[in-house]
Design a protein around this motif. Structure first.
Motif, PDB file in Angstrom:
ATOM      1  N   GLU A   1       0.263  44.341 -48.326  1.00 26.96           N
ATOM      2  CA  GLU A   1      -0.085  43.146 -48.505  1.00 26.96           C
ATOM      3  C   GLU A   1      -0.810  42.292 -47.347  1.00 26.96           C
ATOM      4  O   GLU A   1      -0.274  42.936 -46.152  1.00 26.96           O
ATOM      5  CB  GLU A   1       1.100  42.255 -49.116  1.00 26.96           C
ATOM      6  N   ALA A   2      -1.838  41.583 -47.628  1.00 29.59           N
ATOM      7  CA  ALA A   2      -2.569  40.889 -46.552  1.00 29.59           C
ATOM      8  C   ALA A   2      -1.535  40.211 -45.604  1.00 29.59           C
ATOM      9  O   ALA A   2      -0.818  39.379 -46.060  1.00 29.59           O
ATOM     10  CB  ALA A   2      -3.595  39.783 -46.926  1.00 29.59           C
ATOM     11  N   ASP A   3      -1.704  40.685 -44.414  1.00 34.40           N
ATOM     12  CA  ASP A   3      -0.886  39.902 -43.294  1.00 34.40           C
ATOM     13  C   ASP A   3       0.665  39.971 -43.408  1.00 34.40           C
ATOM     14  O   ASP A   3       1.335  39.279 -42.803  1.00 34.40           O
ATOM     15  CB  ASP A   3      -1.188  38.366 -43.122  1.00 34.40           C
ATOM     16  N   LYS A   4       1.021  41.067 -43.844  1.00 36.51           N
ATOM     17  CA  LYS A   4       2.537  41.502 -43.797  1.00 36.51           C
ATOM     18  C   LYS A   4       2.605  42.875 -43.673  1.00 36.51           C
ATOM     19  O   LYS A   4       1.807  43.763 -43.592  1.00 36.51           O
ATOM     20  CB  LYS A   4       2.867  41.203 -45.690  1.00 36.51           C
ATOM     21  N   GLU A   5       3.919  43.020 -43.171  1.00 31.86           N
ATOM     22  CA  GLU A   5       4.237  44.527 -42.750  1.00 31.86           C
ATOM     23  C   GLU A   5       4.215  45.512 -44.004  1.00 31.86           C
ATOM     24  O   GLU A   5       4.583  45.090 -45.100  1.00 31.86           O
ATOM     25  CB  GLU A   5       5.681  44.386 -42.285  1.00 31.86           C
ATOM     26  N   ALA A   6       3.621  46.809 -44.000  1.00 35.01           N
ATOM     27  CA  ALA A   6       3.557  47.691 -44.865  1.00 35.01           C
ATOM     28  C   ALA A   6       4.896  47.797 -45.225  1.00 35.01           C
ATOM     29  O   ALA A   6       5.903  47.979 -44.422  1.00 35.01           O
ATOM     30  CB  ALA A   6       2.996  48.824 -44.449  1.00 35.01           C
ATOM     31  N   LYS A   7       5.464  48.255 -46.617  1.00 36.54           N
ATOM     32  CA  LYS A   7       6.593  48.460 -47.236  1.00 36.54           C
ATOM     33  C   LYS A   7       6.411  49.719 -48.055  1.00 36.54           C
ATOM     34  O   LYS A   7       5.273  49.972 -48.726  1.00 36.54           O
ATOM     35  CB  LYS A   7       7.064  47.620 -48.100  1.00 36.54           C
ATOM     36  N   LEU A   8       7.515  50.571 -47.886  1.00 32.95           N
ATOM     37  CA  LEU A   8       7.500  51.751 -48.974  1.00 32.95           C
ATOM     38  C   LEU A   8       8.239  51.340 -50.066  1.00 32.95           C
ATOM     39  O   LEU A   8       9.241  50.986 -50.138  1.00 32.95           O
ATOM     40  CB  LEU A   8       8.297  52.916 -48.221  1.00 32.95           C
ATOM     41  N   LEU A   9       7.739  51.780 -51.098  1.00 30.20           N
ATOM     42  CA  LEU A   9       8.151  51.325 -52.637  1.00 30.20           C
ATOM     43  C   LEU A   9       8.913  52.424 -53.168  1.00 30.20           C
ATOM     44  O   LEU A   9       8.471  53.645 -53.618  1.00 30.20           O
ATOM     45  CB  LEU A   9       6.821  50.835 -53.626  1.00 30.20           C
ATOM     46  N   LEU A  10      10.182  52.123 -53.359  1.00 25.68           N
ATOM     47  CA  LEU A  10      10.868  53.278 -54.078  1.00 25.68           C
ATOM     48  C   LEU A  10      11.899  52.463 -55.291  1.00 25.68           C
ATOM     49  O   LEU A  10      11.892  51.385 -55.590  1.00 25.68           O
ATOM     50  CB  LEU A  10      12.191  53.860 -53.108  1.00 25.68           C
ATOM     51  N   THR A  11      12.388  53.295 -56.212  1.00 27.64           N
ATOM     52  CA  THR A  11      13.017  52.882 -57.281  1.00 27.64           C
ATOM     53  C   THR A  11      14.588  53.328 -57.372  1.00 27.64           C
ATOM     54  O   THR A  11      14.831  54.311 -56.410  1.00 27.64           O
ATOM     55  CB  THR A  11      12.465  53.076 -58.643  1.00 27.64           C
ATOM     56  N   TYR A  12      15.215  52.888 -58.088  1.00 29.35           N
ATOM     57  CA  TYR A  12      16.665  53.307 -58.362  1.00 29.35           C
ATOM     58  C   TYR A  12      16.506  54.008 -59.732  1.00 29.35           C
ATOM     59  O   TYR A  12      16.427  53.207 -60.723  1.00 29.35           O
ATOM     60  CB  TYR A  12      17.697  52.302 -58.406  1.00 29.35           C
ATOM     61  N   GLU A  13      16.479  55.459 -59.872  1.00 32.88           N
ATOM     62  CA  GLU A  13      16.272  55.940 -61.045  1.00 32.88           C
ATOM     63  C   GLU A  13      17.751  56.815 -61.489  1.00 32.88           C
ATOM     64  O   GLU A  13      18.020  57.480 -60.617  1.00 32.88           O
ATOM     65  CB  GLU A  13      15.025  57.022 -61.158  1.00 32.88           C
ATOM     66  N   PHE A  14      17.920  56.742 -62.741  1.00 32.60           N
ATOM     67  CA  PHE A  14      19.349  57.386 -63.188  1.00 32.60           C
ATOM     68  C   PHE A  14      18.688  58.899 -63.345  1.00 32.60           C
ATOM     69  O   PHE A  14      17.958  59.203 -63.965  1.00 32.60           O
ATOM     70  CB  PHE A  14      19.709  56.844 -64.555  1.00 32.60           C
ATOM     71  N   ARG A  15      19.769  59.841 -62.268  1.00 29.77           N
ATOM     72  CA  ARG A  15      19.513  61.293 -62.470  1.00 29.77           C
ATOM     73  C   ARG A  15      20.681  61.786 -63.177  1.00 29.77           C
ATOM     74  O   ARG A  15      21.530  61.706 -62.626  1.00 29.77           O
ATOM     75  CB  ARG A  15      19.381  61.553 -60.890  1.00 29.77           C
ATOM     76  N   TYR A  16      20.331  62.236 -64.376  1.00 33.97           N
ATOM     77  CA  TYR A  16      21.545  62.907 -65.260  1.00 33.97           C
ATOM     78  C   TYR A  16      22.243  63.886 -64.530  1.00 33.97           C
ATOM     79  O   TYR A  16      23.487  63.753 -64.820  1.00 33.97           O
ATOM     80  CB  TYR A  16      20.619  63.465 -66.540  1.00 33.97           C
ATOM     81  N   PRO A  17      21.821  64.849 -63.842  1.00 33.60           N
ATOM     82  CA  PRO A  17      22.681  66.144 -63.316  1.00 33.60           C
ATOM     83  C   PRO A  17      23.531  65.185 -62.553  1.00 33.60           C
ATOM     84  O   PRO A  17      24.520  65.960 -62.256  1.00 33.60           O
ATOM     85  CB  PRO A  17      21.536  66.952 -62.664  1.00 33.60           C
ATOM     86  N   THR A  18      23.388  64.128 -61.753  1.00 26.74           N
ATOM     87  CA  THR A  18      24.420  63.621 -60.874  1.00 26.74           C
ATOM     88  C   THR A  18      25.254  62.454 -61.402  1.00 26.74           C
ATOM     89  O   THR A  18      26.059  62.037 -60.965  1.00 26.74           O
ATOM     90  CB  THR A  18      23.516  62.972 -59.561  1.00 26.74           C
ATOM     91  N   GLY A  19      24.658  61.784 -62.703  1.00 20.03           N
ATOM     92  CA  GLY A  19      25.306  60.710 -63.263  1.00 20.03           C
ATOM     93  C   GLY A  19      25.223  59.393 -62.217  1.00 20.03           C
ATOM     94  O   GLY A  19      26.003  58.592 -62.590  1.00 20.03           O
ATOM     95  N   GLN A  20      24.342  59.439 -61.507  1.00 21.53           N
ATOM     96  CA  GLN A  20      24.324  58.444 -60.526  1.00 21.53           C
ATOM     97  C   GLN A  20      22.692  57.600 -60.592  1.00 21.53           C
ATOM     98  O   GLN A  20      21.842  58.516 -60.841  1.00 21.53           O
ATOM     99  CB  GLN A  20      24.435  58.707 -59.131  1.00 21.53           C
TER     100      GLN A  20
END
Length: 219
Positions: free
Chosen positions: A69-88
């Motif tokens: 974003e303009a005049d802001k520190e760069a950020k890495l975008l991640l999500t929280y996704e349910f992963r069925y084999p781990t159940g988390q």
């Protein structure tokens, strides 16, 4: 050392469902190795020549999404996704399978990445944004599967983050919010080997974190 001889004739189908197949790769008389895969028998990596293996398309694309974003520190975008084999819910980059129609385009990896980013984050790739292939094909766990992912980096310049949404989730996809990480926050997660909740994460999340903190996305 001579490579084991794996052929179509000595490869036996043990399980075949819509989403997963298991093959017995009989590499010598009485010798068995098992491969869990998304691929059909005709498309198994183990049955491809060395040259075809070097030029193959992966099964999926994992996206390293950097928001600048303009005049802001760069950020890495991640999500929280349910992963069925781990159940988390696991800290994850946007990712998805390459669709058949993507394979017909000039740049299948970028086409897949743009679609998955839009579906999983609500963000679209604009003219002032950039995308590039970080790695065209990484095998996930070659002791169990021939599954593979490309890594694509997308650097986006949104005016604001009001369009962030996970409403585009399809099929079995289940999300629980976004995480925007500064470089320092990403470094801490790398050091800890766990997310902010103390949970482990996948090797592709590790790759996204490392690519971001190393500033390779800027080069």
């Amino acid at each position: 050392m001579e490579k084991p001889n794996i052929t179509k004739e000595t490869t036996e189908t043990l399980l075949e469902t819509k989403f997963l197949k298991v093959f017995d790769l009989q590499y010598a008389p009485g010798k068995h190795y098992f491969d869990a895969t998304r691929r059909s028998k005709e498309n198994l990596v183990a049955l491809q020549s060395e040259e075809l293996c070097k030029t193959m398309l992966p099964d999926a694309v994992t996206c390293i999404v950097v928001l600048q974003e303009a005049d802001k520190e760069a950020k890495l975008l991640l999500t929280y996704e349910f992963r069925y084999p781990t159940g988390q819910f696991l800290l994850s980059p946007p990712a998805g399978l390459i669709d058949p129609q993507d394979k017909q385009t000039e740049q299948p990896l970028l086409e897949t990445a743009a679609r998955e980013i839009q579906e999983e984050t609500g963000l679209t790739i604009e003219e002032h944004d950039s995308m590039h292939v970080v790695n065209p094909c990484l095998f996930s766990s070659t002791g169990m599967t021939d599954e593979s992912n490309a890594l694509v980096c997308a650097v986006l310049h949104p005016e604001d983050l009001s369009h962030l949404t996970q409403a585009g989730a399809v099929g079995s996809e289940c999300f629980d919010g976004f995480v925007l990480l500064s470089k320092a926050e990403a470094q801490e997660i790398l050091r800890q080997g766990r997310d902010a909740h103390g949970m482990f994460y996948s090797v592709y999340t590790w790759a996204a974190l490392l690519y971001f903190v190393s500033d390779l996305w800027e080069q």
